[in-house]
Design a protein around this motif. Structure first.
Motif, short mmCIF file in Angstrom:
data_model
loop_
_atom_site.label_atom_id
_atom_site.label_comp_id
_atom_site.label_asym_id
_atom_site.label_seq_id
_atom_site.Cartn_x
_atom_site.Cartn_y
_atom_site.Cartn_z
N THR A 82 0.84 -1.21 0.00
CA THR A 82 0.00 0.00 0.00
C THR A 82 0.87 1.25 0.00
O THR A 82 1.82 1.34 0.79
CB THR A 82 -0.92 0.03 1.24
N THR A 83 0.52 2.19 -0.86
CA THR A 83 1.22 3.47 -0.94
C THR A 83 0.22 4.59 -0.71
O THR A 83 -0.87 4.60 -1.31
CB THR A 83 1.89 3.64 -2.32
N HIS B 224 -0.88 8.68 -0.74
CA HIS B 224 -0.67 10.01 -1.30
C HIS B 224 -1.82 10.91 -0.82
O HIS B 224 -2.96 10.46 -0.71
CB HIS B 224 -0.67 9.97 -2.83
N THR C 109 10.62 4.03 9.91
CA THR C 109 10.36 2.86 9.08
C THR C 109 10.56 1.59 9.89
O THR C 109 11.36 1.55 10.83
CB THR C 109 11.29 2.84 7.86
N LYS D 270 8.52 2.70 4.08
CA LYS D 270 9.04 3.96 3.53
C LYS D 270 8.23 5.13 4.07
O LYS D 270 6.99 5.05 4.14
CB LYS D 270 8.99 3.93 2.00
N GLU E 22 4.62 11.04 -2.11
CA GLU E 22 4.41 9.73 -1.48
C GLU E 22 4.63 9.88 0.02
O GLU E 22 5.74 10.18 0.46
CB GLU E 22 5.37 8.70 -2.05
N TYR F 133 3.59 7.49 2.70
CA TYR F 133 4.00 6.24 3.35
C TYR F 133 3.89 5.08 2.35
O TYR F 133 3.10 5.13 1.39
CB TYR F 133 3.11 5.91 4.56
N GLN F 134 4.67 4.05 2.65
CA GLN F 134 4.51 2.76 1.97
C GLN F 134 4.42 1.69 3.04
O GLN F 134 5.29 1.58 3.91
CB GLN F 134 5.69 2.47 1.04
#
Length: 521
Positions: free
Chosen positions: A135-136, A138, A153, A246, A260, A262-263
């Motif tokens: 999941t990313t 924005h 992280t 991330k 972006e 979070y990842q």
């Protein structure tokens, strides 16, 4: 008087020794010649049973042959080429070896088997994220990050965990629109006119949807409905559980929809990407079982199945990747781990198989040796197919049940090559190979083809060279035979004592008629 007798006796003794040495050498040459004649003419030949050889070949160059015993330029005897009655019925290159010798040189035979062959593929693989569980985040609007609640992280988050708070003028305006629509609805919801009530309701719903489209969390929408106060900061929550891999912003940073934030990766299930070479691809298909072992976890094996085979190759490694999915709820497998992968192929291919070491590859052809009977080996050119588990498929050239040589075939191959070359040279349908009698001769050297080279006779004595004519060559001592070319009557240079280079040279006009030097004086 005594001195003269001693000198006379010494001369007689030296003459006797010289005479005896000459007579002994002559007798030895005659005996060798008689022995050669007896060997050639009699029945006591060098081959088995006293048979005569087919020919004699040069030990250094098998293509050079002679019909009788001879020596090469280095004094080495020619080797007899004998006829093999057992191999005469087989193809060229067939070899017959005594069973005892076969045992001593380590020749082993294996039966060609008709069977279905499968294979186990061993390769390496790399653990990576499950792309469907990645999941990313924005933002939907422009703004500024005011507070990070998860700022490292590797942290584990659950669904709806608050990640950050940020300020956006556009979200503030949307809140105000919603509050106005809410107040208008509260005033007009009791109107006797249905159209007015429906219009106020639609305006309220559209402003509420706008907030939700901007990912404003439900708890903030409820607070807005209850307090009727616009909030400066809006919150962003985690849409899924997983590990933060991330973080793209920090507090105070300006963000846009392209930023972006979070990842998040769900590691409860991971992928393994294994590399296969091109020749291994036909053996693998989705559903084949696979096991993974990691060096850091000895004794533990992870088992699963191949779920996908990628339809393209990696241009750098020239390998095809396959995907294997593993359950990882305990978190033992971590992304970017490397491990050994063993794939048990369910694909099997029927055919005739022989050991891989039995096949000799020479250029673009492959051949092997078949034992047609004990001690007799026949060369076969074969067409090979796939290879697996130390076995090679034979598409043509060998039948199931035949015995093929699997060890010691290099010794047989060297002997077979010599026999095949000899068979081609003596075959009546083929042109004979170069022999000592039919060697290429330069056109300027007119040699009588009826004269053959004799091993013990100087070659120059057999050469007729009519083109060299020296009849007119002057042997005047003034031009040759005197020091510095000076003859009697010509003064010699002072201090010079150069020897003659022409003394002892005999000009035979019958043998050297080709040198036309009539003008030489």
């Amino acid at each position: 008087m005594n001195t003269k007798n001693i000198l006379l006796m010494s001369c007689i003794l030296l003459a006797g020794l010289a005479g005896g040495y000459f007579i002994s050498g002559t007798q030895q040459v005659e005996q060798q010649s008689q022995g050669t004649v007896q060997t050639t003419a009699g029945g006591d030949g060098p081959c088995a049973g006293g048979a005569k050889p087919l020919m004699w070949r040069n030990p250094m160059n098998p293509s050079v042959t002679s019909p009788k015993p001879a020596k090469d330029g280095m004094g080495m005897d020619y080797i007899p080429v004998c006829a093999d009655a057992g191999a005469a019925s087989g193809p060229a290159g067939t070899v017959r070896i005594d069973p005892t010798v076969t045992q001593n040189i380590g020749v082993r035979v294996t039966r060609a088997v008709q069977k279905e062959l499968s294979r186990a593929i061993t390769t390496v693989g790399r653990v990576t994220f499950d792309e469907t569980r990645l999941t990313t985040l924005h933002p939907k609007v422009d703004g500024w990050v005011d507070k990070l609640f998860v700022d490292k992280t590797g942290e584990s988050v659950e669904i709806n965990t608050m990640l950050l708070a940020f300020y956006s003028p556009e979200l503030v305006a949307t809140q105000e629109e919603y509050l106005l629509a809410l107040a208008n609805w509260q005033q007009l919801k009791t109107s006797p006119y249905k159209d007015i009530r429906d219009g106020a309701k639609r305006l309220l719903d559209s402003s509420l949807d706008r907030l939700r489209f901007f990912d404003v969390p439900e708890h903030q929408i409820r607070q807005l409905q209850q307090t009727h106060k616009v909030r400066k900061n809006m919150h962003i929550h985690a849409p899924a559980a997983g590990i933060v891999t991330k973080i793209g912003v920090r507090e105070g940073a300006r963000v846009t929809p392209a930023s972006e934030l979070y990842q998040i990766a769900d590691l409860s299930r991971v992928w393994l990407l294994a590399d296969l070479y091109e020749h291994e691809i036909p053996w693998v298909k989705p559903g084949d079982s696979a096991s993974l072992t990691i060096a850091s976890m000895p004794g533990r094996a992870f088992t699963s199945k191949i779920t996908y085979i990628y339809p393209y190759l990696d241009p750098k490694t020239r390998t095809n990747k396959v995907r294997i999915e593993f359950d990882n709820r305990d978190g033992a497998l971590k992304p970017d781990m490397f491990g050994d992968v063993a794939i048990a192929s369910s694909t099997s291919k029927p055919g005739i198989y022989v050991p891989r070491e039995a096949v000799l590859i020479t250029g673009k052809k492959a051949h092997l040796f078949v034992q047609v009977e004990p001690g007799r080996f026949e060369p076969r050119t074969v067409k090979i197919g796939t290879s697996a588990e130390g076995q090679v498929e034979i598409l043509d050239g060998v039948k199931a049940g035949e015995l093929v040589v699997s060890s010691g075939q290099f010794l047989i191959d060297s002997e077979s090559s010599i026999r095949e070359a000899a068979a081609k040279m003596v075959a009546p349908a083929l042109a004979p190979g170069p022999t000592m009698e039919s060697s290429e001769i330069h056109p300027a050297m007119n040699m009588d083809p009826s004269v053959t080279h004799q091993p013990n006779q100087p070659a120059m004595q057999q050469m007729d060279m009519p083109g060299m004519n020296m009849n007119g060559m002057s042997t005047d001592p003034h031009s040759a035979g005197e020091p510095n070319g000076m003859g009697a009557g010509h003064p010699q240079g002072e201090g010079q004592d150069a020897p003659s280079h022409m003394n002892g040279m005999q000009m035979n006009g019958d043998k050297m008629k080709g040198m036309d030097m009539e003008g030489a004086q």
